[in-house]
Each structure stands twice: as structure tokens, then as C-alpha cells.
Design an enzyme around this catalytic site. Structure first.
Site, PDB file in Angstrom:
ATOM      1  N   GLY A   9       0.821  -1.203   0.000  1.00 60.09           N
ATOM      2  CA  GLY A   9       0.000   0.000   0.000  1.00 60.09           C
ATOM      3  C   GLY A   9       0.851   1.247   0.000  1.00 60.09           C
ATOM      4  N   SER A 128       0.626   8.175  13.949  1.00 63.66           N
ATOM      5  CA  SER A 128       0.113   9.540  13.919  1.00 63.66           C
ATOM      6  C   SER A 128       1.189  10.515  13.478  1.00 63.66           C
ATOM      7  CB  SER A 128      -0.399   9.957  15.302  1.00 63.66           C
ATOM      8  OG  SER A 128      -0.830  11.306  15.262  1.00 63.66           O
ATOM      9  N   LYS A 183      -4.494   4.794  19.618  1.00 62.62           N
ATOM     10  CA  LYS A 183      -4.501   5.704  18.463  1.00 62.62           C
ATOM     11  C   LYS A 183      -5.887   6.306  18.266  1.00 62.62           C
ATOM     12  CE  LYS A 183      -3.179   7.669  14.589  1.00 62.62           C
ATOM     13  NZ  LYS A 183      -4.373   7.886  13.785  1.00 62.62           N
ATOM     14  N   HIS A 186      -6.275   8.990  20.773  1.00 63.96           N
ATOM     15  CA  HIS A 186      -5.474  10.115  20.276  1.00 63.96           C
ATOM     16  C   HIS A 186      -6.292  10.937  19.287  1.00 63.96           C
ATOM     17  CE1 HIS A 186      -3.144  11.813  16.928  1.00 63.96           C
ATOM     18  NE2 HIS A 186      -2.183  12.075  17.791  1.00 63.96           N
ATOM     19  N   ASN A 187      -6.940  10.255  18.348  1.00 67.06           N
ATOM     20  CA  ASN A 187      -7.712  10.971  17.340  1.00 67.06           C
ATOM     21  C   ASN A 187      -8.922  11.675  17.957  1.00 67.06           C
ATOM     22  OD1 ASN A 187      -5.870   9.784  15.631  1.00 67.06           O
ATOM     23  ND2 ASN A 187      -7.391   9.118  14.144  1.00 67.06           N
ATOM     24  N   GLU A 190      -7.685  14.721  19.446  1.00 67.39           N
ATOM     25  CA  GLU A 190      -7.416  15.612  18.311  1.00 67.39           C
ATOM     26  C   GLU A 190      -8.690  16.344  17.883  1.00 67.39           C
ATOM     27  OE1 GLU A 190      -6.707  14.668  13.666  1.00 67.39           O
ATOM     28  OE2 GLU A 190      -5.251  13.730  15.034  1.00 67.39           O
ATOM     29  N   HIS A 451     -37.256   0.866  38.795  1.00 62.78           N
ATOM     30  CA  HIS A 451     -35.858   0.498  38.585  1.00 62.78           C
ATOM     31  C   HIS A 451     -35.023   0.529  39.865  1.00 62.78           C
ATOM     32  CE1 HIS A 451     -36.310   0.192  34.292  1.00 62.78           C
ATOM     33  NE2 HIS A 451     -36.832   1.407  34.221  1.00 62.78           N
TER      34      HIS A 451
END
Length: 482
Positions: A9, A128, A183, A186-187, A190, A451
């Protein structure tokens, strides 16, 4: 010529990682379903370098030293599974597949278990830093098969960003999907950081009437202090870019934000784990609201609200904006760390929270000045439940929270939306509150659904039901807590 690693890739990120690896002394074999991409790299930026162009997967496998290490830089989802299916019969016991894309952590957990059952090793690699980081040094967050770490570590540490005189921004995160989970968080952080900066920018231009040049100078000053970070730095630079006619390029960009899905994954996961990720959630929804551009334009013609008008000291208020941004930013990281803690408990992961902060100090999008303080906080208390309880951050918020309150008051009075900053303050005030109105909520739930509830004058874990209306019975429903 034998290669130490193969990469499948070679789009923008893949190509830059290949060049980074080769620059650090590794010979790299490359393959892509697009032969044009392979030829372009081999005859262009990779010409004369230790890069082997392969036009069949078998050719790439045959070119690798043992244990074979194959890194995938392809879109997350089905494409990863399809390539794994192709690779499995070509690999031998102990060979390693690494996924450097933004895969969902649950997919990485599934793939790790499946490949380990066949004698292969799998590493989900959070990467990243964007295209620049891929070329010059990203932040790298690997997790999965721990048996693979000794083999892949020299490569990852070599290509990672370096801080403090050469410390690589890379370390083993944990088993299964832990690397991709971190990750993902992290995003999410961000998303929060970008939304917070956007809200401050909006207040500057709409309430204070500041020009792009004036905002540029403010952000430049912030980047020299406690707000120093990659996102503040690039915002400073964005504000300085002009069109040919001298007008700011930023003013020509349509206010319709895109997203690739990792922010949404973070929010959904927080809901599943019961973690209060309010700031990041509002940041994701803010992007969704921005995408409704045509509808918002129509609404702006028919819905009323205050016209922004500021009568105070602009310079002082701009200073308060910086303090408010710092406060909200700390809370964004706080929530991200709470989510990681919840995941570690749910999935049995042993996460090194201080080590994660060190990984984020260089190469990544959310690198900022106070990440070292997060490391210090967890060094002092490895069982720290919340960053706000660490002395440094508690004291910092105590000093700066009033600025956030003042900024939000002005924004609300003047009709300027601040969803992320508002969520930051609401979280802080809720977290520091010993008594929340959830007692009324529990009474309501018991009233209409039986409840049950706990009492403050009885041991925790003992549940009660009341016949609130006089028309109910004594049968209670089950107790459920998210």
C-alpha cells in the site's frame, strides 16, 4: 538483495513510511494493487534507494528475511482482511503482519487472535503525524502479539519521531487491539483540540472583531507558552497565509468539516464503556452540525439571536481566551485518559499511561507542552484515576478556570456557540460536585419503571423500591448501570 521489511500500500502515507525506513538504513520491498504507484515510487522518489519494487505478493514475500515482516498501509476494514487472506498461505510460523492503518481496535483484536491461532504474529500499529510525520518521524503505537515486538522494535524506534536528545516516540502499548485503541483515543483528543481552537477563533473574529493578522500574532504568542502545541503552531501559520489579493485564504474556505470516523468510534466506545467523554462527543457533533451548511444558511435567515457586541478590554479578554483554551484542553486530555482507563479495566489490558504521554510528545497531531506533566503525574501515582486529581493539573485548573467561566459567559450573551468549551466546564463542575441531581433522576426511574434506588443512609449496593403514586405494587424491576 534481501529486505528487512515489506510494505503493501504505497499511497501517500505508505510511500513516506517507505522513504523513512530506507533513510534509516533498512531495505524495503513494496507492493500495491496499483502497479502505477509502485513504478512511480521506484522510478521517482525511491530511485537509487534500497527499495525493491514487487509486482506480485509472492515476489514481495520471497524478498524478505526471516522472520518475514509485512506492513499494511491500506484503508481500514475489508481491504485489510482481504490482504491477510492472501498473505496467510504464503507465510510461515513466526512471520509477522503489521497493520499501520486506522483500523478499529476490535478488528485488530479479532485478527490478532485468528493469526496467532495459525502460528503467525499480528501487530496493530497506530501511526500519527500525517504525511509529514510518516516521512520525518511519526508517533507509533504498536499492540498485538507481544512475541513480535523484539523483531519490529528496531524498525519502529528508528523511524519514529525523537524527543529529549533521541528518545523515540514509540513503545509497546499492550495486547490485542490496545495499540489501535490508543490511536483512536489520540484521534478523539485531536477532534477536541481542533474544535476548542475553532471556538476560540470564532470568538476572536466575531466578538472581538480581530483580523487574521491580529489572530496570527495571538496564536504565535500562545505557542511560546503553556499552550505550545502542534495544532496551535499550524493555526498560527494558517492565519498568516494570504491569497494573491492579500486577503486571508482561511476566509475563502467553506465552513463544512469532514471526518473519517475515528472520532465517532471514540464516542461510541465511550458510550459502551460508560466513560464521560463529553467534550470529544460535542466536538464530533459540531462537525456534524457544520456539515448541514445549506440548512444552517436557511436557518440564519429566520431564527433570531443576539448580535455579537463586546464592550470590554479586548487585550485582556484575548488573554482570558488563552487561559480558557488551556483549561478546556486539559479537560479534553483528562477525558481521553479516563476512556483508556475504562478500556484497560474492561479488556484486561496493562496500559502504561505515562508512557503513552511520552509517545505523544513528538510526531503526532496532539503533541503539546504539558504531555511531560502527564508522564510525571502517572510516575507519581500509577493508579491515578483522573488527571485533575494530580497536583499540577488541579492547581493549573484552579488558576485558569475563572477565565473559562468569563469567556463562556460572553459567548452565551453574544450568541456564539461553544459546545466543546461548555462541555469542558460542565464536566469539571460535575466532577467536583459531591452531590448531583441524579437522586431525582433515580426517583423518576423508580416511579415509572420500578428500577430501584440506593439510599444515602444505607450501605451501598442495597436497593429499594417505593410505591410513589399509591397505585403501584411491591414488585421491582432489575437494576442496570452502564
Amino acid at each position: 538483495m534481501s529486505s528487512q521489511i515489506g510494505l503493501i500500500g504505497v499511497g501517500l502515507m505508505g510511500e513516506n513510511l517507505v522513504l523513512n525506513m530506507e533513510d534509516k538504513g533498512f531495505t524495503v520491498s513494496i507492493f500495491d494493487v496499483s502497479t502505477e504507484k509502485v513504478e512511480k515510487l521506484a522510478s521517482g522518489r525511491g530511485q537509487g534507494k534500497k527499495i525493491q519494487a514487487c509486482y506480485k505478493v509472492q515476489e514481495l514475500i520471497d524478498s524478505l528475511v526471516l522472520p518475514r515482516k509485512v506492513m499494511l498501509m491500506v484503508p481500514a476494514g475489508r481491504a485489510v482482511d482481504e490482504i491477510i487472506e492472501v498473505l496467510m498461505p504464503l507465510l510461515a510460523v513466526g512471520d509477522i503482519i503489521m497493520d499501520g492503518g486506522n483500523s478499529h481496535f476490535s478488528d485488530t483484536t479479532r485478527r490478532t487472535k485468528m493469526l496467532e491461532s495459525k502460528g503467525l504474529l499480528y501487530v496493530g500499529v497506530g501511526v500519527s503525524g500525517g504525511e509529514e510525520g510518516a516521512l520525518l518521524g511519526p508517533s507509533i503505537m504498536p499492540g498485538g502479539s507481544i512475541a513480535a515486538w523484539d523483531s519490529v522494535r528496531p524498525i519502529f524506534e528508528a523511524i519514529a519521531a525523537k524527543v529529549d536528545g533521541g528518545v523515540p516516540c514509540c513503545d509497546w502499548i499492550g495486547q490485542e487491539g490496545a495499540g489501535h485503541f490508543v490511536k483512536m483515543v489520540h484521534n478523539g483528543i485531536e477532534y477536541g483540540d481542533m474544535q476548542l481552537i475553532g471556538e476560540v477563533y470564532d470568538i476572536m473574529r466575531r466578538l472581538l472583531g480581530m483580523t487574521a493578522d491580529q489572530m496570527h500574532r495571538v496564536f504565535a504568542g500562545w505557542n511560546e507558552g503553556e499552550l505550545n502545541s502542534y495544532l496551535i503552531e499550524i493555526t498560527r501559520d494558517i492565519l498568516a497565509v494570504k491569497e494573491d489579493d492579500g486577503s486571508p485564504l482561511l476566509d475563502k474556505i467553506l465552513d463544512k468539516a469532514g471526518q473519517k470516523g475515528t472520532g465517532k468510534w471514540t464516542v461510541v466506545t465511550a458510550l459502551e464503556l460508560g466513560a464521560p467523554l463529553t467534550l470529544i462527543t460535542e466536538s464530533v457533533f459540531a462537525r456534524v452540525l457544520s456539515s448541514m451548511k445549506d440548512e444552517r444558511v436557511l436557518a440564519s435567515r429566520v431564527l433570531t439571536g443576539p448580535s455579537p457586541r463586546f464592550a470590554g478590554n479586548r487585550e485582556a479578554f484575548a488573554h482570558s481566551l488563552g487561559k480558557a483554551l488551556y483549561t478546556a484542553k486539559v479537560i479534553s486530555y483528562t477525558q481521553g485518559y479516563q476512556l483508556m482507563r475504562a478500556a484497560a479495566m474492561e479488556y484486561g489490558w496493562q496500559l502504561n499511561y505515562g508512557g503513552i504521554a511520552l509517545i505523544w510528545r513528538g510526531g503526532c497531531i496532539i503533541r503539546s507542552a504539558f504531555l511531560g506533566k502527564i508522564k510525571d503525574a502517572f510516575d507519581s501515582d500509577p493508579e491515578l484515576e483522573n488527571l485533575l486529581l494530580a497536583p499540577f493539573f488541579g492547581e493549573a485548573i484552579a488558576r485558569s478556570q475563572q477565565a473559562l467561566r468569563e469567556v463562556l459567559c460572553e459567548a452565551v450573551k453574544n450568541g456564539i456557540p461553544t459546545p466543546a468549551m461548555s462541555a469542558a466546564l460542565a464536566y469539571y463542575d460535575g466532577y467536583r460536585c459531591a452531590s448531583l441531581p441524579a437522586n431525582l433522576l433515580q426517583a423518576q426511574r423508580d416511579f415509572f419503571g420500578a428500577h430501584q434506588y440506593e439510599r444515602v443512609d444505607q450501605p451501598r449496593g442495597t436497593y429499594f423500591h417505593s410505591d410513589w403514586s399509591g397505585r403501584g405494587g411491591g414488585t421491582a424491576s432489575t437494576v442496570y448501570s452502564a
